[in-house]
Scaffold this motif. Structure first.
Motif, PDB file in Angstrom:
ATOM      1  N   CYS A 190       0.811  -1.224   0.000  1.00  0.00           N
ATOM      2  CA  CYS A 190       0.000   0.000   0.000  1.00  0.00           C
ATOM      3  C   CYS A 190       0.847   1.277   0.000  1.00  0.00           C
ATOM      4  O   CYS A 190       1.716   1.463   0.841  1.00  0.00           O
ATOM      5  N   TYR A 191       0.570   2.176  -0.965  1.00  0.00           N
ATOM      6  CA  TYR A 191       1.279   3.462  -1.035  1.00  0.00           C
ATOM      7  C   TYR A 191       0.964   4.348   0.168  1.00  0.00           C
ATOM      8  O   TYR A 191       1.700   5.273   0.483  1.00  0.00           O
ATOM      9  N   ASN A 192      -0.166   4.092   0.812  1.00  0.00           N
ATOM     10  CA  ASN A 192      -0.533   4.917   1.959  1.00  0.00           C
ATOM     11  C   ASN A 192      -0.052   4.334   3.282  1.00  0.00           C
ATOM     12  O   ASN A 192      -0.351   4.877   4.349  1.00  0.00           O
ATOM     13  N   CYS A 198      -5.069   0.023   2.400  1.00  0.00           N
ATOM     14  CA  CYS A 198      -6.175   0.984   2.260  1.00  0.00           C
ATOM     15  C   CYS A 198      -7.205   0.538   1.235  1.00  0.00           C
ATOM     16  O   CYS A 198      -8.384   0.859   1.343  1.00  0.00           O
ATOM     17  N   GLY A 199      -6.740  -0.194   0.199  1.00  0.00           N
ATOM     18  CA  GLY A 199      -7.680  -0.724  -0.789  1.00  0.00           C
ATOM     19  C   GLY A 199      -8.022   0.234  -1.911  1.00  0.00           C
ATOM     20  O   GLY A 199      -8.674  -0.153  -2.869  1.00  0.00           O
ATOM     21  N   CYS A 201      -5.589   2.995  -3.065  1.00  0.00           N
ATOM     22  CA  CYS A 201      -4.459   3.642  -3.748  1.00  0.00           C
ATOM     23  C   CYS A 201      -4.075   2.811  -4.984  1.00  0.00           C
ATOM     24  O   CYS A 201      -4.506   1.661  -5.113  1.00  0.00           O
ATOM     25  N   CYS A 204      -2.607  -0.649  -4.155  1.00  0.00           N
ATOM     26  CA  CYS A 204      -3.610  -1.598  -3.645  1.00  0.00           C
ATOM     27  C   CYS A 204      -4.491  -2.107  -4.787  1.00  0.00           C
ATOM     28  O   CYS A 204      -4.813  -3.294  -4.854  1.00  0.00           O
TER      29      CYS A 204
HETATM   30 ZN    ZN Z   1      -3.288   1.315  -0.456  1.00  0.00          ZN
END
Ligand code: ZN
Length: 222
Positions: A190-192, A198-199, A201, A204
């Motif tokens: 996940c980039y976040n 997060c699902g 980004c 994801c």
């Molecule tokens: Zn993410």
């Protein structure tokens, strides 16, 4: 350099899905494997922890090398304060692109391997369904390999890119076929930096799409 480690490889290892697949690929192919992770000031320290956990599970030597200049460059969302762009903007690279990153990381990994007589480098770059990063293309890898062979005076140096022409679904299937899908339960994409992911980004999305297309459950979210 010596040739004591001719059948050894260094995997450029971020702790994400692609480099974890590369680690499994290298473990199946080379007698000795080491993982090198670059600490470039990434916003999400969880990436470094994931790398350490997976390397431990794989039973390979793991080195983390500091490289803190990228955060001083600014202008991208992975080391700076900018938000990750959720959608592509026509005509320019996404702000997850860190200029020069792969070139410098591979050069550092090659230097680490050179000190140990290791001529093989493995990286998870992929030009198939990525964001168009120019440092992920085959022609860039070919040119970098030539530069490293000359600059390190190490003619057998080879950059292996087992994921270059695979889709994300192919990458999932490759790791499954190598019997190492369980390592992904320890990975981070996940980039976040969210746990669970997060699902929404781009990273994801790409990961979920690959698992869905392969018909395989992601051990990280299952
Ligand atoms: Zn993410």
């Amino acid at each position: 350099m010596t040739d004591v480690a001719a059948d050894a490889a260094v995997v450029l290892f971020s702790g994400g899905q692609d480099s974890t697949t590369c680690l499994a690929w290298a473990c199946a192919r080379f007698r000795r494997v080491a993982a090198v992770t670059i600490d470039y000031g990434q916003r999400h320290r969880i990436e470094l922890e994931a790398a350490t956990r997976i390397a431990r599970a794989a039973g390979v030597e793991h080195a983390t090398l500091p490289c803190d200049s990228f955060s001083a460059l600014g202008g991208n969302s992975l080391t700076g304060g900018e938000a990750v762009e959720e959608t592509a903007v026509a005509g320019r690279l996404p702000n997850t692109f860190v200029p020069g990153r792969n070139l410098i990381f591979l050069t550092l990994a090659a230097a680490w391997g050179w000190q140990r007589g290791i001529p093989h480098l493995v990286t998870g770059v992929c030009q198939t369904d990525y964001s168009g990063y120019p440092d992920c293309r085959q022609e860039t890898m070919d040119a970098l390999q030539a530069a490293l062979r000359a600059g390190l005076d190490q003619p057998p140096l080879t950059i292996h890119t087992p994921l270059m022409h695979l889709t994300k679904a192919d990458t999932v299937r490759l790791l499954r076929d190598l019997g190492r899908l369980d390592w992904l339960a320890l990975s981070h994409t996940c980039y976040n930096g969210a746990v669970p992911p997060c699902g929404h980004c781009p990273a994801c999305h790409l990961r979920a799409k690959g698992f869905a297309e392969a018909g395989v459950a992601d051990p990280l979210t299952a």
